[in-house]
Design a protein around this motif. Structure first.
Motif, PDB file in Angstrom:
ATOM      1  N   ARG A   1       0.610  -1.272   0.043  1.00 36.41           N
ATOM      2  CA  ARG A   1       0.164  -0.020   0.190  1.00 36.41           C
ATOM      3  C   ARG A   1       0.479   1.151  -0.178  1.00 36.41           C
ATOM      4  O   ARG A   1       1.542   1.302   0.864  1.00 36.41           O
ATOM      5  N   VAL A   2       0.466   2.212  -1.121  1.00 38.85           N
ATOM      6  CA  VAL A   2       1.046   3.680  -1.190  1.00 38.85           C
ATOM      7  C   VAL A   2       1.167   4.332  -1.302  1.00 38.85           C
ATOM      8  O   VAL A   2       0.021   5.016  -1.773  1.00 38.85           O
ATOM      9  N   LEU A   3       0.724   5.672  -0.645  1.00 36.61           N
ATOM     10  CA  LEU A   3       0.275   6.845  -0.707  1.00 36.61           C
ATOM     11  C   LEU A   3       1.578   8.183  -0.892  1.00 36.61           C
ATOM     12  O   LEU A   3       2.607   7.807  -0.442  1.00 36.61           O
ATOM     13  N   PHE A   4       0.653   8.947  -1.603  1.00 33.39           N
ATOM     14  CA  PHE A   4       1.197   9.699  -2.177  1.00 33.39           C
ATOM     15  C   PHE A   4       0.893  10.922  -1.955  1.00 33.39           C
ATOM     16  O   PHE A   4      -0.274  11.226  -1.544  1.00 33.39           O
ATOM     17  N   VAL A   5       1.944  11.945  -1.254  1.00 33.89           N
ATOM     18  CA  VAL A   5       1.699  13.422  -0.510  1.00 33.89           C
ATOM     19  C   VAL A   5       2.481  14.434  -1.099  1.00 33.89           C
ATOM     20  O   VAL A   5       3.459  14.565  -0.878  1.00 33.89           O
ATOM     21  N   CYS A   6       1.605  15.398  -1.727  1.00 37.24           N
ATOM     22  CA  CYS A   6       2.108  16.713  -1.841  1.00 37.24           C
ATOM     23  C   CYS A   6       1.062  17.721  -0.853  1.00 37.24           C
ATOM     24  O   CYS A   6       0.917  17.611  -0.048  1.00 37.24           O
ATOM     25  N   LEU A   7       1.519  18.757  -1.741  1.00 39.22           N
ATOM     26  CA  LEU A   7       0.802  20.273  -0.690  1.00 39.22           C
ATOM     27  C   LEU A   7      -0.632  20.336  -0.380  1.00 39.22           C
ATOM     28  O   LEU A   7      -1.479  20.217   0.026  1.00 39.22           O
ATOM     29  N   GLY A   8      -1.026  20.234  -1.573  1.00 37.74           N
ATOM     30  CA  GLY A   8      -2.867  20.761  -1.765  1.00 37.74           C
ATOM     31  C   GLY A   8      -3.809  19.059  -2.545  1.00 37.74           C
ATOM     32  O   GLY A   8      -4.837  19.424  -2.161  1.00 37.74           O
ATOM     33  N   ASN A   9      -2.703  18.203  -2.798  1.00 39.63           N
ATOM     34  CA  ASN A   9      -3.730  16.644  -3.671  1.00 39.63           C
ATOM     35  C   ASN A   9      -4.447  17.216  -4.640  1.00 39.63           C
ATOM     36  O   ASN A   9      -5.564  16.658  -4.394  1.00 39.63           O
ATOM     37  N   ILE A  10      -3.735  18.862  -5.204  1.00 44.18           N
ATOM     38  CA  ILE A  10      -4.625  18.639  -6.710  1.00 44.18           C
ATOM     39  C   ILE A  10      -3.421  18.598  -8.105  1.00 44.18           C
ATOM     40  O   ILE A  10      -3.513  18.447  -9.191  1.00 44.18           O
ATOM     41  N   CYS A  11      -2.134  18.564  -7.748  1.00 43.21           N
ATOM     42  CA  CYS A  11      -1.166  18.401  -8.896  1.00 43.21           C
ATOM     43  C   CYS A  11      -0.834  17.358  -8.738  1.00 43.21           C
ATOM     44  O   CYS A  11      -0.750  16.169  -8.995  1.00 43.21           O
ATOM     45  N   ARG A  12       0.680  17.317  -7.715  1.00 39.81           N
ATOM     46  CA  ARG A  12       1.772  16.587  -7.864  1.00 39.81           C
ATOM     47  C   ARG A  12       0.777  14.937  -7.397  1.00 39.81           C
ATOM     48  O   ARG A  12       1.987  14.579  -7.818  1.00 39.81           O
ATOM     49  N   SER A  13       0.892  14.987  -6.175  1.00 40.68           N
ATOM     50  CA  SER A  13       0.352  13.883  -6.064  1.00 40.68           C
ATOM     51  C   SER A  13      -0.707  12.643  -6.323  1.00 40.68           C
ATOM     52  O   SER A  13      -0.207  10.982  -7.035  1.00 40.68           O
ATOM     53  N   PRO A  14      -1.705  13.380  -7.076  1.00 38.41           N
ATOM     54  CA  PRO A  14      -2.673  13.346  -7.838  1.00 38.41           C
ATOM     55  C   PRO A  14      -1.110  12.483  -9.306  1.00 38.41           C
ATOM     56  O   PRO A  14      -1.561  11.186 -10.199  1.00 38.41           O
ATOM     57  N   MET A  15      -0.973  13.479 -10.279  1.00 37.07           N
ATOM     58  CA  MET A  15       0.061  12.947 -10.908  1.00 37.07           C
ATOM     59  C   MET A  15       0.899  11.665 -10.848  1.00 37.07           C
ATOM     60  O   MET A  15       1.135  10.698 -11.745  1.00 37.07           O
ATOM     61  N   ALA A  16       1.605  11.970  -9.534  1.00 36.74           N
ATOM     62  CA  ALA A  16       2.757  10.680  -8.943  1.00 36.74           C
ATOM     63  C   ALA A  16       1.976   9.086  -9.202  1.00 36.74           C
ATOM     64  O   ALA A  16       2.223   8.013  -9.441  1.00 36.74           O
ATOM     65  N   GLU A  17       0.259   9.474  -8.392  1.00 35.98           N
ATOM     66  CA  GLU A  17      -0.601   8.244  -8.127  1.00 35.98           C
ATOM     67  C   GLU A  17      -0.645   7.650  -9.267  1.00 35.98           C
ATOM     68  O   GLU A  17      -0.991   6.254  -9.820  1.00 35.98           O
ATOM     69  N   ALA A  18      -1.564   8.469 -10.676  1.00 36.76           N
ATOM     70  CA  ALA A  18      -1.965   8.420 -11.815  1.00 36.76           C
ATOM     71  C   ALA A  18      -0.228   7.468 -12.684  1.00 36.76           C
ATOM     72  O   ALA A  18      -0.697   6.373 -13.292  1.00 36.76           O
ATOM     73  N   ALA A  19       0.902   8.164 -12.374  1.00 36.85           N
ATOM     74  CA  ALA A  19       1.706   8.077 -13.268  1.00 36.85           C
ATOM     75  C   ALA A  19       2.301   6.019 -12.816  1.00 36.85           C
ATOM     76  O   ALA A  19       2.557   5.462 -13.134  1.00 36.85           O
ATOM     77  N   THR A  20       2.435   6.049 -10.747  1.00 36.46           N
ATOM     78  CA  THR A  20       2.804   5.066 -10.872  1.00 36.46           C
ATOM     79  C   THR A  20       1.786   3.526 -11.476  1.00 36.46           C
ATOM     80  O   THR A  20       2.013   2.519 -11.590  1.00 36.46           O
ATOM     81  N   ARG A  21       0.459   4.594 -10.901  1.00 34.29           N
ATOM     82  CA  ARG A  21      -0.601   3.253 -11.605  1.00 34.29           C
ATOM     83  C   ARG A  21      -0.654   2.504 -13.145  1.00 34.29           C
ATOM     84  O   ARG A  21      -0.305   1.320 -13.278  1.00 34.29           O
ATOM     85  N   ALA A  22      -0.189   2.947 -13.675  1.00 31.80           N
ATOM     86  CA  ALA A  22       0.196   3.571 -15.417  1.00 31.80           C
ATOM     87  C   ALA A  22       1.207   2.392 -15.481  1.00 31.80           C
ATOM     88  O   ALA A  22       1.743   1.552 -16.271  1.00 31.80           O
ATOM     89  N   ALA A  23       2.141   2.448 -14.421  1.00 34.34           N
ATOM     90  CA  ALA A  23       3.389   1.746 -14.812  1.00 34.34           C
ATOM     91  C   ALA A  23       3.228   0.198 -14.248  1.00 34.34           C
ATOM     92  O   ALA A  23       4.048  -0.700 -14.386  1.00 34.34           O
TER      93      ALA A  23
END
Ligand code: 4NP
Length: 182
Positions: free
Chosen positions: A26-48
Motif C-alpha cells: 500500500r503506497v500513499l503519495f503526499v503533496c501540499l494540495g493533493n490537486i497537482c503532484r500527488s495525483p500525477m504521481a499516483e496516476a503515473a505509478t498506476r500506469a507503470a
C-alpha cells in the motif's frame, strides 16, 4: 545517504518495503494540495503497474498536507499536462490524516516540506521509516517534485515528466518486493 537506482538492493537494506499481511503493498503519495503532484504521481505509478501486470498487487492513493482543496478534482493544468503523456487524472482531493499513516507501507513525499510535516505527524519510528521522498526512486537525479501551482505550463509538464520517471523506478522496486513474496 540517498539511495540511487545504481545501488538499489532487491530485498533488505534501505529500499526494503514492508508488505501487508495479504501480500499487497500500500503506497500513499503526499503533496501540499493533493490537486497537482500527488495525483500525477499516483496516476503515473498506476500506469507503470498496469504495464507490468502488477496493478492488483499494489494499492495506491494520494492526499494533501493542506485542507484548502478538499473535495476538488485535480487542477486542470495538471490534467492537461497528464493528458499530453497519455495519463487521465481522476480523483477527489483529501487531507492526509495522522491516523492513517500506520496502514501504508510506503508514504511518499513530493518535497522536503511535505516530508518534514509527515515526519512530524508520524507516531513512532516504525511509521517514520516508511516516509520517504518519491524521487528517492527516480533514476534521474533530483530531490523534490517542484511545486507547479504558481508557475506556468512548463512547470506542469516538468512535474508530469518527473512523476513518470520516478514512477518507473518505484515500480521496479515494488515489483521485486511483490515477486519475492509470492
Ligand atoms: P500540489 O500543488 O501540492 O502539487 O497539489 C499545490 C496546490 C495548491 C497549492 C499549492 C500547491 N495552494 O497553495 O493552494
Amino acid at each position: 545517504r540517498r539511495v540511487r537506482a545504481s545501488d538499489r538492493e532487491p530485498a533488505g537494506g534501505e529500499t526494503s518495503v514492508r508488505a501487508s499481511g495479504d501480500g499487497r503493498l500500500r503506497v500513499l503519495f503526499v503533496c501540499l494540495g493533493n490537486i497537482c503532484r500527488s495525483p500525477m504521481a499516483e496516476a503515473a505509478t498506476r500506469a507503470a503497474l498496469v504495464e507490468n501486470g502488477l496493478d492488483d498487487r499494489v494499492e495506491l492513493d494520494s492526499a494533501g498536507i493542506g485542507d484548502w482543496h478538499i473535495g476538488s478534482a485535480p487542477d486542470s493544468r495538471m490534467r492537461d499536462a497528464a493528458r499530453q503523456v497519455g495519463i487521465n487524472l481522476t480523483g477527489t482531493a483529501r487531507q492526509v490524516l495522522a491516523d492513517e499513516l500506520e496502514r501504508w507501507d510506503l508514504i511518499l513525499a513530493m518535497d522536503r516540506s511535505n516530508y518534514t510535516q509527515l515526519r512530524a505527524m508520524a507516531r513512532g519510528d516504525d511509521v517514520r521509516e516508511r516516509i520517504r521522498m518519491f524521487r528517492e526512486f527516480d533514476p534521474l537525479d533530483g530531490d523534490a517534485v517542484p511545486d507547479p501551482y504558481y508557475g506556468d505550463a512548463d512547470g506542469f509538464a516538468e512535474v508530469a515528466a518527473i512523476c513518470r520517471s520516478a514512477a518507473g523506478g518505484l515500480v521496479a522496486v515494488l515489483s521485486e518486493q511483490v515477486r519475492s513474496r509470492t
